[in-house]
Design an enzyme around this catalytic site. Structure first.
Site, short mmCIF file in Angstrom:
data_model
loop_
_atom_site.label_atom_id
_atom_site.label_comp_id
_atom_site.label_asym_id
_atom_site.label_seq_id
_atom_site.Cartn_x
_atom_site.Cartn_y
_atom_site.Cartn_z
N GLU A 1 0.68 -1.23 -0.10
CA GLU A 1 0.10 0.09 0.08
C GLU A 1 0.92 1.25 -0.04
O GLU A 1 0.47 2.30 -0.57
CB GLU A 1 -0.97 -0.09 1.21
CG GLU A 1 -2.03 -1.07 1.07
CD GLU A 1 -1.72 -2.25 1.63
OE1 GLU A 1 -2.49 -3.29 1.74
OE2 GLU A 1 -0.52 -2.50 2.09
N PHE B 1 -11.94 -7.31 13.48
CA PHE B 1 -10.74 -7.92 12.79
C PHE B 1 -10.34 -6.94 11.73
O PHE B 1 -11.40 -6.19 10.90
CB PHE B 1 -11.20 -9.22 11.88
CG PHE B 1 -10.14 -9.69 11.04
CD1 PHE B 1 -8.79 -10.22 11.63
CD2 PHE B 1 -10.27 -9.65 9.76
CE1 PHE B 1 -7.75 -10.50 10.78
CE2 PHE B 1 -9.29 -10.18 8.88
CZ PHE B 1 -7.95 -10.40 9.50
N GLN B 2 -9.10 -6.26 11.64
CA GLN B 2 -8.63 -5.34 10.54
C GLN B 2 -9.43 -4.19 10.99
O GLN B 2 -9.76 -3.41 9.73
CB GLN B 2 -8.72 -5.88 9.54
CG GLN B 2 -7.59 -7.02 9.01
CD GLN B 2 -7.73 -7.36 7.60
OE1 GLN B 2 -8.48 -7.07 6.75
NE2 GLN B 2 -6.45 -7.89 7.16
N LYS C 1 -18.00 -1.21 5.02
CA LYS C 1 -18.36 -2.31 4.01
C LYS C 1 -19.80 -2.32 3.92
O LYS C 1 -20.25 -2.67 2.90
CB LYS C 1 -17.77 -3.62 4.76
CG LYS C 1 -17.83 -4.80 3.91
CD LYS C 1 -17.25 -6.07 4.20
CE LYS C 1 -16.99 -7.20 3.35
NZ LYS C 1 -16.64 -8.18 3.63
N MET D 1 23.62 9.55 3.49
CA MET D 1 23.70 10.78 4.19
C MET D 1 23.85 10.48 5.68
O MET D 1 24.60 11.36 6.48
CB MET D 1 22.36 11.38 3.88
CG MET D 1 21.99 12.71 4.59
SD MET D 1 23.28 13.95 3.71
CE MET D 1 22.12 14.38 2.29
#
Length: 629
Positions: free
Chosen positions: A78, A140-141, A190, A507
């Protein structure tokens, strides 16, 4: 909604497409919320969506298969989706769109959302959320992505009713693309995606309190023109806002009218041609000595779409001590935030520049015009004494990283787009690539996000397939997001990647070299030396970046469907770059093995004044006292 949210006139809203006479009314179609979402994206003008499906967002992926107007690019992470949407937006000027599921899918978008927020990139991130009744139950999630992203979005929405989807999408695109651009998040439950609804695309959006000012106040413009016309040491300090406003022609007009020197920040490179005689370079921590000196010694700074970032100002109480400030920005929250503005101007950069040019001409007609002759003599002396440049390695068989980046820029086709990661290679790309055209340079400026280059280049190429796109990356950055090369290979997105491989986190290693007694704790990326906490046995001038390399970037790239090349010496440099430029049917990755002790100069050490700039090791220019000049 934050006070940075802004609105532009309806004429500037291409995504709000009015229905023409004879066009059928689409305002009463029954469908699911998921179908409404995809239809809304089509109406908003979205062409490409970068994302990954998952449970909560899955209902939206079924109707996406039927869309002939929205292309979906299945990424491998993602974070890649978010940076790709950013690169797409920067390359095309359109709103970038990314999509993820709830929980970890959404939280993986936080870094690119924060990156887009810092760099004012128009982005709409769409996330699925657990069903409405499950919110707050630790389902969940489940993750409160609206709460998590509130500090790093221009605005965000939680949608629990399918009927609200078209209006929310229209508002999100408007907010993201107008005023000061920025990311907007839409979190949709959802059950809202699964519910039945009647699709109605709004003919207008109503956002109470969202009334940004685009036209500057005439009195402030006149006062700014008066200061410009009476100044003897003016500087035009140009930020990324000028590019966002597509105001580069107007900038050049004002610069040539006034004769003032121009400095362009890291985010504004290309806004003013780098080869123009009035361009004195990039200011800041690793800016040109002449550009830093111009700001320090100026009696007037005209800041245009810039925010007086700490990387430009250094220690704020020592920045430009004798300068009056005209600060023009579309975001009123930026004005006087870091440096008090003597003349604050709120407005779109293009409108400001047009008005300023007219006002300066009026001043000249009244006999008032500043004389910059002595100022230019001084600045030209700084440019001559401390030009951009680099030293080649003592061993003629070693590659200089600056030379690699310079030659890529010189051999690239006309109109090539360049995306950069973060670190030494980013600064060398800023210094040694040709920044002549607007909209050809993309990097993570405000957030400094490692791993930005490959997915951003992918998004840029998806949006501008006719252009050559090079990603300039470091071996540290590359290992964070290189999986998106698989995405490129499978989706016919043939980017080119240059890995500036010095075997270290360059760096950080430079700072360890300068400020930690060359104790290279945990910055070595290959097996050539120890990474023990006690440091490394390597000293300045050594080079162990040869032999075994883990991973082998050529084999890794070929395993992901790319052409893998390696360049280890300057004698084959041009031939390998030419070979990479000639391959256009697959992604190309070139592993440039460069010597590890190259450092980025100039440098203003963190926390110090710009007066403490180091042109090279132990070389500190003395700007003198501007007050007596």
């Amino acid at each position: 909604m934050s006070n940075a949210v802004k609105q532009a006139p309806a004429a500037l809203l291409p995504h709000m497409r009015p229905r023409t006479a004879g066009q059928p009314d689409t305002g009463a179609e029954r469908m699911t919320g998921a179908q409404s979402l995809i239809r809304s994206l089509e109406e908003a003008g979205a062409e490409t969506v970068f994302g990954i499906p998952g449970g909560s967002i899955l209902p939206a992926y079924d109707p996406m298969m039927d869309s002939t107007r929205v292309r979906h690019v299945l990424v491998r992470h993602e974070q890649g989706a978010g940076h790709a949407a950013t690169g797409y937006a920067q390359a095309t000027g359109k709103v970038g769109v990314c999509m993820a599921t709830s929980g970890p899918g959404a939280t993986n978008l936080v870094t690119p959302i924060a990156d887009a927020y810092m760099d004012s990139v128009p982005l709409v991130a769409i996330t699925g959320q657990v069903p409405s009744k499950a919110i707050g139950t630790d389902a969940f999630q489940e993750a409160d992505i609206v709460g998590i992203t509130m500090p790093v979005t221009k605005h965000n929405f939680l949608v629990t009713d399918a009927d609200d989807i078209p209006r929310t999408v229209a508002e999100a695109f408007r907010i993201a693309s107008t005023g000061r651009p920025g990311p907007v998040l839409i979190d949709i439950t959802k059950d809202a995606l699964q519910a039945a609804t009647t699709f109605r695309w709004p003919t207008r959006t109503d956002l109470p309190g969202y009334r940004p000012v685009t036209k500057p106040h005439a009195k402030q413009i006149r006062e700014a023109a008066r200061l410009i016309s009476t100044s003897s040491r003016p500087v035009l300090y140009v930020g990324g806002g000028v590019l966002k406003a597509r105001a580069t022609d107007e900038l050049r007009t004002l610069a040539e009218l006034t004769g003032a020197p121009v400095v362009t920040t890291l985010m504004a490179l290309g806004a003013f041609p780098g080869s123009h005689p009035q361009h004195v370079g990039m200011p800041g921590m690793h800016g040109d000595v002449a550009a830093v000196a111009a700001l320090q010694k100026a009696d007037l700074i005209v800041a245009l779409g810039a925010r007086f970032d700490d990387r430009v100002t250094g220690r704020l109480d020592g920045f430009a001590p004798h300068a009056k400030v005209v600060h023009a920005d579309i975001d009123p929250a930026e004005i006087s935030k870091n440096r008090l503005a003597d003349v604050p101007i709120v407005g779109d950069a293009r409108e400001v520049l047009l008005a300023l040019s007219d006002a300066v001409r009026a001043e000249r007609e009244d006999g008032r015009a500043g004389d910059c002759t002595a100022w230019w003599r001084e600045l030209d002396q700084w440019r001559t004494t401390y030009p951009r440049g680099y030293e080649l390695p003592a061993d003629p068989g070693l590659l200089s990283p600056q030379q690699v980046i310079e030659r890529i820029g010189q051999l690239a086709p006309q109109g090539t787009l360049f995306a950069s990661g973060v670190g030494q290679h980013q600064m060398w790309a800023a210094q040694f690539l040709p920044h002549e055209e607007p909209g050809t340079w993309f990097n993570s400026g405000g957030a400094g996000t490692m791993g930005y280059a490959v997915p951003a280049a992918m998004g840029a190429k998806a949006g501008r397939p006719e252009r050559t796109v090079w990603a300039i990356d470091g071996d540290g950055c590359f290992q964070m997001t290189n999986q998106e090369l698989t995405t490129c290979a499978l989706n016919n997105i043939p980017i080119k990647v240059a890995i500036i491989n010095n075997g270290a986190l360059g760096m950080v290693r430079q700072w360890q070299n300068l400020f930690y007694g060359a104790r290279f704790s945990n910055t070595v990326l290959h097996d050539g030396a120890t990474n023990a906490d006690t440091g490394s046995t390597r000293g300045v001038g050594s080079d162990t970046n040869r032999g075994t390399r883990v991973p082998d970037f050529v084999q890794l790239s070929e395993a992901m469907g790319c052409v893998g090349l390696r360049c280890e010496n300057p004698y084959e440099l041009d031939a390998i770059i030419d070979k990479a430029n000639a391959i256009n049917d697959r992604p190309v990755v070139v592993d440039f093995i460069v010597h590890e002790d190259a450092m980025v100069w100039p440098m203003v050490p963190a926390g110090t004044s710009n007066d403490d700039i180091m042109a090279a090791r132990d070389v500190r220019p003395d700007f003198g006292d501007s007050a007596d000049d």
